[in-house]
Design a protein around this motif. Structure first.
Motif, PDB file in Angstrom:
ATOM      1  N   GLU A   1       0.829  -1.219   0.000  1.00 48.31           N
ATOM      2  CA  GLU A   1       0.000   0.000   0.000  1.00 48.31           C
ATOM      3  C   GLU A   1       0.860   1.264   0.000  1.00 48.31           C
ATOM      4  O   GLU A   1       0.405   2.336  -0.363  1.00 48.31           O
TER       5      GLU A   1
ATOM      6  N   LEU B   1       0.921   6.805   0.535  1.00 42.96           N
ATOM      7  CA  LEU B   1       0.009   5.696   0.775  1.00 42.96           C
ATOM      8  C   LEU B   1      -1.063   5.687  -0.311  1.00 42.96           C
ATOM      9  O   LEU B   1      -1.710   6.706  -0.565  1.00 42.96           O
ATOM     10  N   ASP B   2      -1.221   4.531  -0.957  1.00 41.78           N
ATOM     11  CA  ASP B   2      -2.304   4.393  -1.919  1.00 41.78           C
ATOM     12  C   ASP B   2      -3.576   4.104  -1.135  1.00 41.78           C
ATOM     13  O   ASP B   2      -3.823   2.978  -0.713  1.00 41.78           O
TER      14      ASP B   2
ATOM     15  N   LEU C   1      -6.046   1.367  -2.447  1.00 38.76           N
ATOM     16  CA  LEU C   1      -5.570   0.005  -2.239  1.00 38.76           C
ATOM     17  C   LEU C   1      -5.697  -0.376  -0.769  1.00 38.76           C
ATOM     18  O   LEU C   1      -6.108  -1.478  -0.409  1.00 38.76           O
ATOM     19  N   CYS C   2      -5.382   0.579   0.081  1.00 34.26           N
ATOM     20  CA  CYS C   2      -5.390   0.320   1.511  1.00 34.26           C
ATOM     21  C   CYS C   2      -6.800   0.045   2.014  1.00 34.26           C
ATOM     22  O   CYS C   2      -6.997  -0.780   2.895  1.00 34.26           O
TER      23      CYS C   2
ATOM     24  N   VAL D   1      -2.245   1.300   9.003  1.00 34.75           N
ATOM     25  CA  VAL D   1      -0.924   1.364   8.360  1.00 34.75           C
ATOM     26  C   VAL D   1       0.137   0.776   9.285  1.00 34.75           C
ATOM     27  O   VAL D   1       1.029   0.051   8.856  1.00 34.75           O
TER      28      VAL D   1
ATOM     29  N   LYS E   1       0.227  -2.922   9.156  1.00 38.21           N
ATOM     30  CA  LYS E   1       0.836  -3.426   7.926  1.00 38.21           C
ATOM     31  C   LYS E   1       2.357  -3.338   7.984  1.00 38.21           C
ATOM     32  O   LYS E   1       3.064  -4.168   7.427  1.00 38.21           O
TER      33      LYS E   1
ATOM     34  N   CYS F   1      -6.450  -6.580   2.671  1.00 43.41           N
ATOM     35  CA  CYS F   1      -7.448  -5.678   3.234  1.00 43.41           C
ATOM     36  C   CYS F   1      -8.833  -6.257   2.935  1.00 43.41           C
ATOM     37  O   CYS F   1      -8.989  -7.102   2.062  1.00 43.41           O
TER      38      CYS F   1
END
Lengths: 120, 153, 602
Positions: B39, B54-55, B58-59, B134, B137, B149
């Motif tokens: 991510e 941070l995408d 996607l996250c 985050v 992860k 996710c």
């Protein structure tokens, strides 16, 4: 007038070899010495243009004799004669003021090249 | 009244309060950030600070869609991050008193409330939840096997 | 006795004394009867004279002696006239020029003209100094001996001796000491200051039949610089050294404790010993960083003089104040700051202050940061005007100009290309804009803020980290990307031929110095695509968990000293990432901790 060399070496063979090389090239052999003590005496007596100095000799070594000669005559031109494996002693001599060195077995061209360089 | 910056993730409209944003950057060069969870897609140089990107889609489990050129730099010191989103829209003034604040039953959604803006729903992004997400992860042992996710595709 | 190793120390100290002298002179100008000031000046001149004389720098010693004599005269009179201040400042300038000569290994320039001049301002604004002998040039010599030369080190020594009779040898690689120590050296590279021509030197070296190849040429400017700069030195207080010694003692005790705990298999004692070791190492790190700290004064010393000279030149009356000069910063940061500070001060004089005003340089601590501020009480800046100019130059769009807050508009001066040609003046028009200042500050991990109020002055505030972690890294390429490895983790870099690689079980291995070492692909570790292997693979030899491992990379991209930024929260816990760094071109490269990465995969 030809130039004059003093040859210092404890081995007669080496002295003869150098004598031939220098004579061939038109030099006058001012004299010979077989150890360090004799070298200084002969130097003061003969005042040669050039000294070839063996490093390892009985009684007084070539490095000691070099220093003696340079003490009495700082401008003296001395080249060391060394054998393979004596590099560190050669470097010591250079630091003490030897102008150059030649390595045994001597070859005429090599000797004359060095002589030419230090005097030319 | 509060200033809100709305942005799109897929077909959904999210919003961040202006106070949560340091700035919006444009056309910054992304650099390779090794060893990061998928991510975290890059790092950017924002005034000499190195910040991870941070995408967000996607996250949060959205289908990938082209990212916009503008990105959001968050202002919280404990959450130094740049958010890549699909598209940033123009600022709105909203009345947060009117927002439906949700105690979401799905914390991984990262939504702390919903605002109704003339009939359009804007989800307020919950930065505390996002930070936790985050962190997890990044700290997972064997970090390149990050658990997927929640998938909402 | 070889004085060369004291040269760097002499140069550093003499420069410090000179800076103090010129700062003191500027202070005395405002207060000409200050006896203590004159006494302090005398002491500085005296110290300089002593050092220069013991180093044998004749012109330098003589000139400082001359200045000391003059100062003594003024002390007897009880005051120094403004004309005399000019003269003494010119004298310190000349002393600095002499230091440059000494640093570059040139003959010191003559000081005769200066010492004979009468104390008259018009002749003394710029001291007339004789340039070094015009014919002397710097030459770079590279030579290589034949493979089979007997006693190559002795041969190089003879050559080095011969060359030193032609001029001054500024640098030689290997140095004389290295030649004396090293065995089979065959290359010699050196820089010499000589009045012989490249041709003459080459001809002389070609007389040696032992010399296989020789090149003589004028060096590029950059190489010359590295000679003049030499190594940097740092002065360390004895109390700090004492602390190092006592720390070393504690570490030794700790080692014995760990040894005996391990021998007894006493796990509790081992735990305790390890905990203690961790504290000691942390303490040591902290103390080592202390060594790098220097007071801000050490770079601001020349500023009062700079302000005075610039003020005079621009016909303005400017008062300069310095606050917090004792605040300490890492020396690497200070070195980078010295030019930006000068630039901001030039700016303040040129664009800030109109005819009369004050410039203040202020430093203070704010938690673990240092704030450095250059403030003036001049005309300030006009945000509307800045917006308009940026718009005209196409640096921002009309929409941006409109939405931009005043504070943001002030930061526009940091955009490259913002300064206009009409702004270029003798003082600040040196082609350095605020963009350079900003870049320098950001490279150090700092931030630059500008605030200004129309008619009430401008403030440039630098927010700086106290110290920076500077490490040397090896840049490597993988999949067209760059990453860095701390040089301390790199044992060697090698190119391995593909056919030297074998498979043992599941592991690829290669033989290196008769050892079979495992190969690990950096691409694989980072989860990047694996390409077809080429005929040669680039390998970084490193150690993982005490074992030698070959790390396969795509290529090497050089070594660099970099400032490391820690990863910001919440990514600080990411295993295998040792932080990031911003290179000169603004690009970001991350520093890998290979052991962490490999452990993580397990």
């Amino acid at each position: 007038m030809s130039q004059r060399v003093l040859i210092v070496d404890d081995a007669l063979f080496m002295r003869n070899l150098l004598r031939d090389i220098f004579s061939d090239a038109g030099w006058e052999i001012a004299g010979e010495a077989a150890d360090g003590n004799e070298a200084l005496q002969k130097f003061q007596q003969l005042q040669p243009d050039l000294v070839t100095m063996d490093i390892v000799m009985p009684q007084r070594s070539g490095i000691d004799a070099l220093q003696d000669i340079l003490t009495v005559s700082p401008a003296a031109v001395v080249i060391m004669c060394s054998a393979l494996g004596q590099e560190s002693m050669v470097m010591e001599a250079i630091q003490h003021g030897a102008r150059d060195f030649i390595v045994k077995p001597f070859q005429q061209e090599q000797v004359l090249e060095v002589v030419q360089r230090v005097l030319g | 009244m509060t200033l809100l910056l709305p942005f799109m993730l897929g077909a959904e409209r999210y919003g961040l309060k202006l106070t949560e944003i340091q700035e919006v950057v444009e056309e910054v060069e992304p650099y390779y950030l090794p060893a990061a969870p998928p991510e975290v897609i890059a790092a950017v140089n924002v005034h000499g600070r190195i910040l991870p990107v941070l995408d967000l889609a996607l996250c949060l489990g959205f289908a990938p869609s082209p990212r916009g050129e503008r990105m959001i730099v968050l202002s919280r010191p404990d959450f130094a991050l740049v958010l890549a989103v699909h598209q940033i829209e123009s600022m709105l003034t909203v009345d947060l008193e009117q927002a439906t604040l949700s105690q979401s039953d799905a914390p991984e959604d990262c939504i702390c409330g919903v605002v109704n803006w003339h009939g359009q729903m804007i989800s307020l992004l919950d930065l505390d939840q996002l930070r936790k997400l985050v962190e997890e992860k990044c700290i997972v042992p064997g970090g390149d096997r990050v658990p997927a996710c929640t998938d909402r595709r | 006795m070889d004085m060369a190793k004291y040269k760097v120390m002499f140069l550093t100290e003499a420069r410090e004394h000179l800076q103090k002298m010129s700062a003191q002179l500027v202070a005395i100008e405002a207060d000409p009867t200050n006896r203590n000031g004159i006494d302090a000046l005398l002491r500085e001149a005296h110290s300089i004279k002593g050092m220069a004389a013991s180093m044998g720098y004749q012109q330098h010693a003589e000139l400082s002696h001359h200045l000391e004599d003059r100062l003594d005269l003024f002390r007897q009179k009880g005051k120094i006239s403004p004309t005399a201040i000019d003269y003494l400042l010119a004298g310190t300038d000349l002393l600095e020029l002499l230091l440059e000569d000494i640093a570059a290994g040139r003959e010191e320039r003559s000081i005769e003209d200066f010492c004979q001049a009468k104390v008259e301002p018009q002749t003394l604004q710029t001291p007339r100094v004789a340039s070094p002998p015009a014919l002397e040039t710097k030459l770079q010599i590279r030579l290589k001996l034949h493979e089979k030369v007997a006693s190559p080190a002795a041969r190089l020594l003879v050559i080095l001796r011969q060359l030193s009779s032609f001029g001054k040898i500024l640098q030689s690689e290997p140095s004389q000491e290295q030649i004396l120590r090293a065995g089979p050296v065959r290359h010699l590279e050196l820089l010499i200051n000589t009045n012989l021509s490249a041709h003459e030197i080459k001809a002389c070296l070609e007389n040696y039949s032992e010399v296989a190849r020789v090149e003589v040429e004028e060096p590029q400017a950059q190489q010359a610089k590295s000679v003049a700069t030499g190594g940097a030195t740092v002065r360390v207080g004895t109390d700090l050294l004492d602390r190092f010694i006592s720390l070393t003692g504690e570490l030794i005790t700790n080692r014995y404790m760990l040894q005996s705990a391990a021998g007894d298999r006493d796990w509790d004692a081992l735990q305790e010993g390890l905990g203690r070791l961790a504290r000691l190492v942390k303490d040591l790190h902290h103390q080592v960083l202390q060594v790098r700290m220097m007071p801000i004064d050490s770079v601001t010393g020349r500023l009062p003089r700079l302000v005075r000279d610039l003020a005079r030149k621009s016909g303005k009356e400017i008062h300069f104040e310095l606050e917090g000069g004792g605040i300490e910063l890492d020396r690497a940061i200070l070195e980078e700051l010295s030019d930006p500070l000068v630039h901001m001060i030039r700016n303040a004089i040129d664009h800030g202050i109109e005819s009369e005003g004050t410039i203040t340089l202020r430093a203070w601590r704010q938690r673990d940061q240092v704030m450095l501020q250059v403030a003036d009480n001049g005309r300030g800046m006009n945000p509307a005007q800045l917006r308009r100019r940026a718009l005209e130059k196409g640096l921002i769009s009309p929409a941006q100009a409109e939405s931009m807050r005043d504070y943001e508009a002030l930061q526009l001066v940091c955009l490259p290309g913002f300064s206009t040609a009409s702004q270029v003046t003798d003082t600040s028009g040196r082609g350095v804009g605020m963009d350079v200042v900003k870049a320098a500050v950001e490279k150090l991990g700092g931030v630059l803020h500008i605030d200004a109020a129309l008619g009430r002055g401008t403030r440039f505030t630098l927010k700086l980290p106290l110290s920076v972690a500077i490490i040397k890294v090896l840049l490597v390429e993988v999949d067209k990307k760059q990453v860095a490895l701390p040089i301390t983790r790199v044992l060697q870099t090698i190119e391995v031929e593909r056919r030297q690689i074998q498979i043992s079980g599941k592991q690829r291995v290669f033989s290196h110095n008769e050892e079979l070492l495992p190969l690990v692909s950096l691409r694989k570790i980072l989860g990047l695509p694996i390409p077809q292997a080429a005929a040669f693979v680039s390998v970084v030899l490193t150690e993982v968990l005490g074992r030698k491992v070959g790390l396969v990379v795509d290529g090497f991209a050089g070594q660099k000293e970099v400032f490391v930024q820690k990863m910001p929260s919440p990514l600080e816990g990411l295993r295998g990432l040792g932080g990031g760094t911003i290179l000169g071109d603004g690009s970001i490269v991350f520093i890998l901790d290979i052991q962490g990465l490999i452990e993580r995969r397990r």
